[in-house]
Design a protein around this motif. Structure first.
Motif, PDB file in Angstrom:
ATOM      1  N   GLY A   1       0.818  -1.210   0.000  1.00 18.72           N
ATOM      2  CA  GLY A   1       0.000   0.000   0.000  1.00 18.72           C
ATOM      3  C   GLY A   1       0.849   1.255   0.000  1.00 18.72           C
ATOM      4  N   LYS A   2       1.958   1.211   0.705  1.00 21.74           N
ATOM      5  CA  LYS A   2       2.894   2.338   0.715  1.00 21.74           C
ATOM      6  C   LYS A   2       3.417   2.593  -0.696  1.00 21.74           C
ATOM      7  N   ASP A   3       3.806   1.537  -1.377  1.00 21.30           N
ATOM      8  CA  ASP A   3       4.299   1.668  -2.752  1.00 21.30           C
ATOM      9  C   ASP A   3       3.203   2.189  -3.677  1.00 21.30           C
ATOM     10  N   TRP A   4       1.974   1.709  -3.493  1.00 16.79           N
ATOM     11  CA  TRP A   4       0.847   2.151  -4.311  1.00 16.79           C
ATOM     12  C   TRP A   4       0.609   3.648  -4.127  1.00 16.79           C
ATOM     13  N   LEU A   5       0.655   4.122  -2.883  1.00 16.29           N
ATOM     14  CA  LEU A   5       0.456   5.551  -2.623  1.00 16.29           C
ATOM     15  C   LEU A   5       1.546   6.392  -3.288  1.00 16.29           C
ATOM     16  N   HIS A   6       2.769   5.919  -3.237  1.00 19.10           N
ATOM     17  CA  HIS A   6       3.866   6.647  -3.888  1.00 19.10           C
ATOM     18  C   HIS A   6       3.645   6.713  -5.403  1.00 19.10           C
ATOM     19  N   ASP A   7       3.173   5.628  -5.976  1.00 22.27           N
ATOM     20  CA  ASP A   7       2.870   5.625  -7.411  1.00 22.27           C
ATOM     21  C   ASP A   7       1.785   6.640  -7.748  1.00 22.27           C
TER      22      ASP A   7
ATOM     23  N   LEU B   1       6.847  10.154   2.224  1.00 19.61           N
ATOM     24  CA  LEU B   1       5.585  10.675   2.736  1.00 19.61           C
ATOM     25  C   LEU B   1       5.654  10.642   4.264  1.00 19.61           C
ATOM     26  N   PRO B   2       4.871  11.487   4.930  1.00 24.35           N
ATOM     27  CA  PRO B   2       4.992  11.620   6.389  1.00 24.35           C
ATOM     28  C   PRO B   2       4.828  10.308   7.168  1.00 24.35           C
TER      29      PRO B   2
ATOM     30  N   ASP C   1       5.517   7.150   6.049  1.00 26.48           N
ATOM     31  CA  ASP C   1       6.304   6.029   5.524  1.00 26.48           C
ATOM     32  C   ASP C   1       7.048   5.255   6.610  1.00 26.48           C
ATOM     33  N   GLN C   2       7.804   5.955   7.435  1.00 29.73           N
ATOM     34  CA  GLN C   2       8.617   5.272   8.437  1.00 29.73           C
ATOM     35  C   GLN C   2       7.762   4.496   9.430  1.00 29.73           C
ATOM     36  N   GLN C   3       6.666   5.097   9.857  1.00 32.91           N
ATOM     37  CA  GLN C   3       5.804   4.416  10.821  1.00 32.91           C
ATOM     38  C   GLN C   3       5.172   3.168  10.202  1.00 32.91           C
ATOM     39  N   LEU C   4       4.739   3.283   8.957  1.00 31.53           N
ATOM     40  CA  LEU C   4       4.108   2.155   8.279  1.00 31.53           C
ATOM     41  C   LEU C   4       5.087   0.997   8.098  1.00 31.53           C
ATOM     42  N   VAL C   5       6.292   1.309   7.695  1.00 29.11           N
ATOM     43  CA  VAL C   5       7.305   0.267   7.521  1.00 29.11           C
ATOM     44  C   VAL C   5       7.656  -0.352   8.871  1.00 29.11           C
ATOM     45  N   ALA C   6       7.808   0.478   9.908  1.00 32.08           N
ATOM     46  CA  ALA C   6       8.148  -0.040  11.236  1.00 32.08           C
ATOM     47  C   ALA C   6       7.063  -0.991  11.749  1.00 32.08           C
ATOM     48  N   VAL C   7       5.801  -0.617  11.585  1.00 33.15           N
ATOM     49  CA  VAL C   7       4.701  -1.475  12.031  1.00 33.15           C
ATOM     50  C   VAL C   7       4.679  -2.774  11.223  1.00 33.15           C
ATOM     51  N   SER C   8       4.846  -2.672   9.917  1.00 38.40           N
ATOM     52  CA  SER C   8       4.834  -3.867   9.066  1.00 38.40           C
ATOM     53  C   SER C   8       5.978  -4.812   9.410  1.00 38.40           C
ATOM     54  N   ARG C   9       7.173  -4.256   9.577  1.00 36.21           N
ATOM     55  CA  ARG C   9       8.327  -5.095   9.931  1.00 36.21           C
ATOM     56  C   ARG C   9       8.140  -5.703  11.319  1.00 36.21           C
ATOM     57  N   GLY C  10       7.566  -4.932  12.219  1.00 38.76           N
ATOM     58  CA  GLY C  10       7.294  -5.459  13.553  1.00 38.76           C
ATOM     59  C   GLY C  10       6.347  -6.641  13.509  1.00 38.76           C
ATOM     60  N   MET C  11       5.323  -6.552  12.658  1.00 39.48           N
ATOM     61  CA  MET C  11       4.390  -7.672  12.515  1.00 39.48           C
ATOM     62  C   MET C  11       5.109  -8.896  11.966  1.00 39.48           C
ATOM     63  N   GLN C  12       5.955  -8.690  10.960  1.00 42.85           N
ATOM     64  CA  GLN C  12       6.686  -9.812  10.380  1.00 42.85           C
ATOM     65  C   GLN C  12       7.620 -10.448  11.408  1.00 42.85           C
ATOM     66  N   ILE C  13       8.333  -9.615  12.149  1.00 45.23           N
ATOM     67  CA  ILE C  13       9.267 -10.119  13.156  1.00 45.23           C
ATOM     68  C   ILE C  13       8.521 -10.877  14.244  1.00 45.23           C
ATOM     69  N   ALA C  14       7.386 -10.329  14.692  1.00 51.21           N
ATOM     70  CA  ALA C  14       6.595 -11.007  15.717  1.00 51.21           C
ATOM     71  C   ALA C  14       6.127 -12.364  15.209  1.00 51.21           C
ATOM     72  N   GLY C  15       5.667 -12.426  13.971  1.00 54.83           N
ATOM     73  CA  GLY C  15       5.227 -13.695  13.400  1.00 54.83           C
ATOM     74  C   GLY C  15       6.348 -14.717  13.344  1.00 54.83           C
ATOM     75  N   ILE C  16       7.521 -14.283  12.908  1.00 51.24           N
ATOM     76  CA  ILE C  16       8.669 -15.190  12.840  1.00 51.24           C
ATOM     77  C   ILE C  16       9.059 -15.658  14.238  1.00 51.24           C
TER      78      ILE C  16
END
Length: 132
Positions: free
Chosen positions: A27-33, A65-66, A68-83
């Motif tokens: 979604g982040k990439d889509w918004l940038h596009d 975008l304002p 971006d960092q929060q969205l990536v941090a939350v997404s990576r956190g979800m992935q790390i928690a799952g792993i």
């Protein structure tokens, strides 16, 4: 929350978490596009040459975008928690959807970097809990 996450964990939960994290990153990439498309359209309305429109679009797509960092941090956190939960439950990482998603989309080296980051960051979590 951690207790609930670790006790009720299943492959279905991991798959849902992996999909949610990937959707946020995509979604982040889509918004940038779309921002790039808007800039290109505005430049076209201003009758700028095609090369300027293409250049403007590519630059606009890359401007952070304002959120971006929060969205990536939350997404990576979800992935790390799952792993982490899959590992704690003794699941084969080849069947861990969060792990598989990161490997497919980011590569093995990125998985190592994420887990190193998580180990460094999560090591001091006990300091965030107030003393009783």
């Amino acid at each position: 929350m951690w207790d609930r996450l670790t006790h009720d964990w299943s492959g279905r939960n991991c798959k849902g978490l992996a999909r949610l994290a990937r959707a946020a990153l995509d979604g982040k990439d889509w918004l940038h596009d779309r921002v790039g498309d808007l800039v290109s359209y505005l430049l076209e309305v201003l009758s700028t040459p095609r090369v300027v429109r293409v250049f403007g679009r590519e630059i606009a797509k890359r401007i952070p975008l304002p959120w971006d960092q929060q969205l990536v941090a939350v997404s990576r956190g979800m992935q790390i928690a799952g792993i982490a939960v899959c590992m704690l439950n003794g699941r084969d990482l080849a069947k861990c959807e969060c792990f598989v998603d990161v490997v497919i989309n980011e590569g093995k080296e990125r998985v190592r970097q994420l887990m190193d980051w998580a180990a460094k960051d999560w090591r001091n979590l006990e300091q965030l809990v107030p003393a009783m």
